[in-house]
Design a protein around this motif. Structure first.
Motif, mmCIF file in Angstrom:
data_model
loop_
_atom_site.group_PDB
_atom_site.id
_atom_site.type_symbol
_atom_site.label_atom_id
_atom_site.label_comp_id
_atom_site.label_asym_id
_atom_site.label_seq_id
_atom_site.Cartn_x
_atom_site.Cartn_y
_atom_site.Cartn_z
ATOM 1 N N UNK A 266 5.470 -14.985 5.238
ATOM 2 C CA UNK A 266 4.705 -13.962 5.968
ATOM 3 C C UNK A 266 3.191 -14.160 5.902
ATOM 4 N N UNK A 267 2.595 -14.663 4.788
ATOM 5 C CA UNK A 267 1.137 -14.849 4.818
ATOM 6 C C UNK A 267 0.685 -15.767 5.946
ATOM 7 N N UNK A 268 1.588 -16.604 6.464
ATOM 8 C CA UNK A 268 1.251 -17.469 7.583
ATOM 9 C C UNK A 268 1.798 -16.904 8.894
ATOM 10 N N UNK A 269 3.063 -16.470 8.839
ATOM 11 C CA UNK A 269 3.734 -16.057 10.071
ATOM 12 C C UNK A 269 3.088 -14.838 10.708
ATOM 13 N N UNK B 285 0.422 -7.524 7.608
ATOM 14 C CA UNK B 285 0.080 -8.549 6.611
ATOM 15 C C UNK B 285 -0.149 -7.896 5.254
ATOM 16 N N UNK B 286 -0.895 -6.784 5.266
ATOM 17 C CA UNK B 286 -1.195 -6.082 4.021
ATOM 18 C C UNK B 286 0.096 -5.591 3.361
ATOM 19 N N UNK B 287 0.985 -5.014 4.176
ATOM 20 C CA UNK B 287 2.248 -4.523 3.625
ATOM 21 C C UNK B 287 3.069 -5.640 3.002
ATOM 22 N N UNK B 288 3.171 -6.773 3.720
ATOM 23 C CA UNK B 288 3.934 -7.908 3.183
ATOM 24 C C UNK B 288 3.296 -8.409 1.888
ATOM 25 N N UNK B 289 1.945 -8.425 1.849
ATOM 26 C CA UNK B 289 1.262 -8.919 0.657
ATOM 27 C C UNK B 289 1.558 -8.035 -0.548
ATOM 28 N N UNK B 290 1.619 -6.705 -0.315
ATOM 29 C CA UNK B 290 1.932 -5.795 -1.426
ATOM 30 C C UNK B 290 3.326 -6.106 -1.974
#
Lengths: 483, 140
Positions: free
Chosen positions: A7-10, A40-45
């Motif tokens: 996800x950080x890329x997709x 992106x923020x949600x996936x990073x968390x």
């Protein structure tokens, strides 16, 4: 949960595509960009939560198993930096909605910003040396686009200088990657770590030095930092804050990943050299800042100087040094980006970035004066702000290893940093405006700018008042690294 | 073969560095393109060079012996594509820069960093070359 690792890329790449398709409808483009960065923020968390629970997200693409396929691996270090990247993206995009030096709104601005986020996210997630090179190139191409979008003569001039020195860095990186592959037969970080032990020490030193030289150009370390203060100040403020926060830190992260994880323990001579490079970076960066009167140029030189502190933490190595590196990097990204954003608000209210042409802001906006002090004093390292804890753990380790010269340089540089920050505060806020007929603008649209800077300042305050949470996380992260 | 390639890399790097250090902007970009070609050759040498055998593992064997390693060739392909894009970009940037600045001399390009006119204080900066409020009407 292995699909999450991409996800950080997709997510940013998908946002690039969607925002490019929506170039003719600015409102829709804006909405898509915000949705993208929040996703992106949600996936990073979630990625940080997974890494903290010792179940780091990882995957090798195309079902090629570990040493052959390109692998993504988000351990605590990478996940924390991805989270900060997403946070920076959100703050910059929020700031873009204000009118504080947000530049002309080119339709390709938002796609390129998300392209930079994709490059940074990829660099923090990948576990493959050649893939890391590719993400550096993605960052380079997108950032070059952002430099040239404005089309002003100074921006073209700056982007050419940025291009030449950074291109040299990536070419050097490419050659070093080729040499490393030729010597070990691996590109995967885990496999490289195993193969590096079998290398003759002299060869390992040469390979590692070539890799580090390339990463240090990217990180803006002495004596290869000339591209940074020559170009950054021509960017619009939110983009400048994003670059200042993220781009050089990717270089530092790559240094940490090579000497602190993949090739750890690195040869003694390399670490010794890195320590002296760090001390020189601190000193020359802060001296450059002391000369200038343009806020953006002062702060750009302070990026270089702070990179020196982070590199010092890397050079101290071991669990303590690596933990200090992560702590310092997270603290620094947030503080640095916030300073640039606040400088842009000062520009909007007072009319110039040059401290000789502005003043009188404390009477106009006392809250802004206090808000500026939070990241400024944190950058200096005044207790109890986050910079104090960051410098404390770096210098504690430096003293424990008997590195008195490096410690002394770091302390002197702190005092000079205080000088620069006080110069900005005294000139912009305290003194009277040099133009007696100056009136504050009545129509400044600064709401989103206040939201972004107050948000980042509250994150800084959160780290300041509760440093233990981040420190514990950083120490756990250091233990999972190879060092 | 390896010696020939090593000499080729050496001469390409030398030529590239010489051109990249030039004050002439166009030569500088060509120099960087040459350096990129040299980097690709280095990457190419990371696989084996001498073998004409196809990079296929024969049936019944586990390891590919004498053939060249195909992975660096794939890496070179990626690097060529990226390098090509960057050279194209830099040529366009260069044309625009030379057109707007009316010079191709690197030393005359001081628009982002004006030359100081005072021995102690930094230059105040050219208002035409900096961000202003209100924005100029023909902003692109």
């Amino acid at each position: 949960m292995n699909a999450l690792v991409a996800t950080p890329v997709l997510v940013p790449l998908a946002t690039v595509v969607l925002t490019t398709l929506a170039t003719r409808r600015p409102a829709l483009q804006q909405l898509l960009s915000l949705v993208g960065v929040l996703t992106f923020l949600g996936c990073a968390v979630v990625l940080v939560a997974l890494a903290a629970a010792d179940q780091p997200a990882q995957s090798a693409f195309g079902s090629w198993v570990a040493p052959y396929g390109i692998a993504f691996h988000l351990d605590r270090t990478g996940a924390a930096l991805v989270l900060v990247t997403a946070l920076m993206g959100a703050a910059s995009l929020l700031f873009l909605a204000s009118d504080a030096d947000t530049g002309p709104r080119h339709p390709l601005l938002l796609p390129l910003v998300h392209g930079v986020l994709a490059g940074v996210g990829g660099a923090f997630s990948t576990a493959d040396l050649f893939n890391l090179y590719v993400w550096f190139e993605v960052m380079l191409i997108c950032s070059l686009g952002l430099f040239a979008l404005g089309g002003r003569l100074d921006q073209l001039d700056a982007s050419f200088k940025y291009l030449v020195l950074n291109l040299l860095g990536t070419l050097l990186l490419l050659m070093a990657v080729g040499a490393v592959y030729g010597a070990t037969g691996h590109l995967n970080f885990a496999a490289l770590g195993g193969a590096a032990d079998a290398l003759p020490p002299a060869l390992a030193t040469v390979l590692l030095s070539a890799l580090l030289l390339a990463f240090l150009i990217k990180a803006g370390a002495f004596p290869l930092y000339a591209w940074l203060p020559a170009s950054y100040h021509t960017l619009p403020a939110p983009i400048l804050a994003l670059f200042a926060g993220l781009l050089t830190k990717v270089g530092v992260y790559a240094v940490l990943r090579t000497v602190g994880d993949v090739f750890a323990p690195a040869p003694h001579v390399v670490m010794e050299a890195l320590g002296w490079v760090a001390a020189a970076t601190m000193l020359f960066g802060v001296l450059g800042a002391a000369y200038h009167w343009d806020m953006r140029r002062i702060l750009a030189f302070h990026i270089v100087s702070q990179i020196g502190y982070i590199l010092l933490a890397v050079a101290l190595a071991g669990d303590a040094g690596n933990a200090a590196t992560l702590f310092y990097t997270v603290h620094h990204i947030i503080v640095k980006a916030n300073l640039f954003l606040i400088a842009a608000m000062i520009w909007r209210l007072a009319g110039s970035y040059d401290l000789r042409r502005i003043g009188g802001l404390y009477r106009l906006r006392p809250v802004l004066g206090v808000l500026f002090l939070v990241p400024a004093l944190s950058l200096v390292g005044i207790p109890p702000l986050s910079g104090f804890w960051a410098k404390l753990i770096v210098l504690q380790e430096a003293l424990a290893q008997g590195r008195y010269v490096w410690t002394a340089v770091a302390l002197v540089v702190s005092v000079l940093t205080l000088y620069s920050m006080m110069k900005i505060w005294m000139e912009a806020f305290w003194k009277r405006h040099p133009d007696a007929g100056w009136r504050p603008p009545a129509d400044a649209r600064l709401g989103p700018a206040w939201a972004a800077t107050l948000g980042l300042a509250s994150v800084t305050l959160l780290i300041s008042l509760d440093p233990q949470t981040l420190l514990t996380y950083a120490q756990a992260a250091a233990r999972t690294l190879g060092g | 073969m390896t010696a020939v390639l090593a000499f080729t890399v050496f001469s390409t790097v030398t030529a590239g560095l010489y051109l990249a250090l030039s004050r002439d902007l166009f030569r500088c970009v060509i120099g960087l393109a040459l350096l990129g070609a040299a980097a690709n050759l280095v990457l190419f040498a990371a696989g084996r060079l001498d073998s004409p055998l196809p990079a296929v593992v024969p049936s019944g064997e586990q390891v590919l012996t004498d053939a060249a390693n195909p992975l660096p060739q794939a890496l070179v392909l990626t690097a060529i594509v990226i390098g090509f894009a960057l050279v194209c970009y830099s040529l366009v940037l260069l044309l625009r820069l030379m057109h707007d600045a009316r010079t191709d001399d690197a030393l005359a390009l001081r628009h982002a960093e004006p030359v100081p006119d005072d021995p102690v204080k930094p230059p105040a900066g050219d208002p035409d070359c900096d961000v202003r409020w209100p924005p100029p009407p023909d902003s692109r």
